[in-house]
Design an enzyme around this catalytic site. Sequence first.
Site, mmCIF file in Angstrom:
data_model
loop_
_atom_site.group_PDB
_atom_site.id
_atom_site.type_symbol
_atom_site.label_atom_id
_atom_site.label_comp_id
_atom_site.label_asym_id
_atom_site.label_seq_id
_atom_site.Cartn_x
_atom_site.Cartn_y
_atom_site.Cartn_z
ATOM 1 N N ALA A 120 25.356 -34.476 -8.069
ATOM 2 C CA ALA A 120 25.073 -35.908 -7.910
ATOM 3 C C ALA A 120 24.742 -36.241 -6.460
ATOM 4 O O ALA A 120 23.806 -37.004 -6.188
ATOM 5 C CB ALA A 120 26.258 -36.737 -8.389
ATOM 6 N N GLY A 143 31.551 -29.426 -9.150
ATOM 7 C CA GLY A 143 30.143 -29.100 -9.379
ATOM 8 C C GLY A 143 29.291 -30.329 -9.649
ATOM 9 O O GLY A 143 28.177 -30.462 -9.141
ATOM 10 N N CYS A 144 29.834 -31.249 -10.432
ATOM 11 C CA CYS A 144 29.092 -32.464 -10.780
ATOM 12 C C CYS A 144 28.926 -33.368 -9.561
ATOM 13 O O CYS A 144 27.898 -34.031 -9.407
ATOM 14 C CB CYS A 144 29.771 -33.189 -11.930
ATOM 15 S SG CYS A 144 29.784 -32.198 -13.451
ATOM 16 N N THR A 145 29.920 -33.376 -8.679
ATOM 17 C CA THR A 145 29.810 -34.148 -7.445
ATOM 18 C C THR A 145 28.746 -33.551 -6.541
ATOM 19 O O THR A 145 27.919 -34.273 -5.977
ATOM 20 C CB THR A 145 31.175 -34.211 -6.726
ATOM 21 O OG1 THR A 145 32.100 -34.896 -7.576
ATOM 22 C CG2 THR A 145 31.070 -34.943 -5.399
#
Length: 157
Positions: free
Chosen positions: A51, A46-48
């Site tokens: 970002a 999710g963070c990738t």
Amino acid sequence: MTVRLEPGTAAPDFSLLDQDGETVRLSDLRGEKIVLYFYPAAMTPGCTTQACDFRDSIASLQGSGYRVIGVSRDEPAKLAEFRDRDGLTFTLLSDPDHSVHTAYGVWGEKMNYGKVVEGVIRSTFVIDAAGSIAIAQYNVKATGHVARLRKLLGIDA
């Protein structure tokens, strides 16, 4: 109980290390409009996604005068690896003791797979050039968040 920031309040100042081990102070960025986003952990799915969405929108955000800064609890070396792996072109800051997370109200209880846990509440703040919170968004979704933010800011893709 986590205190949440509201538009019009002063953005809490901070001094954190970036992905290269350099100190970044919010007070040194006065005069710039900042998109400050908090995410749970570098290099997770999710963070990738989030970002990379910021990376893919960086030209339109910068073209509208915004500087993007991501904050997580990851150490600078991991942030550098994240930047290099995914071609991220904006600043990533390390807040290992989550003191800045706490100041922004993004550390606290949340639901994770049906359980209440303590951790990072994915959130985004737009800070105006005077250092005040213009927009405070808590519990944002990783997917589609950047597009919704751009729309809210009146920025075309």
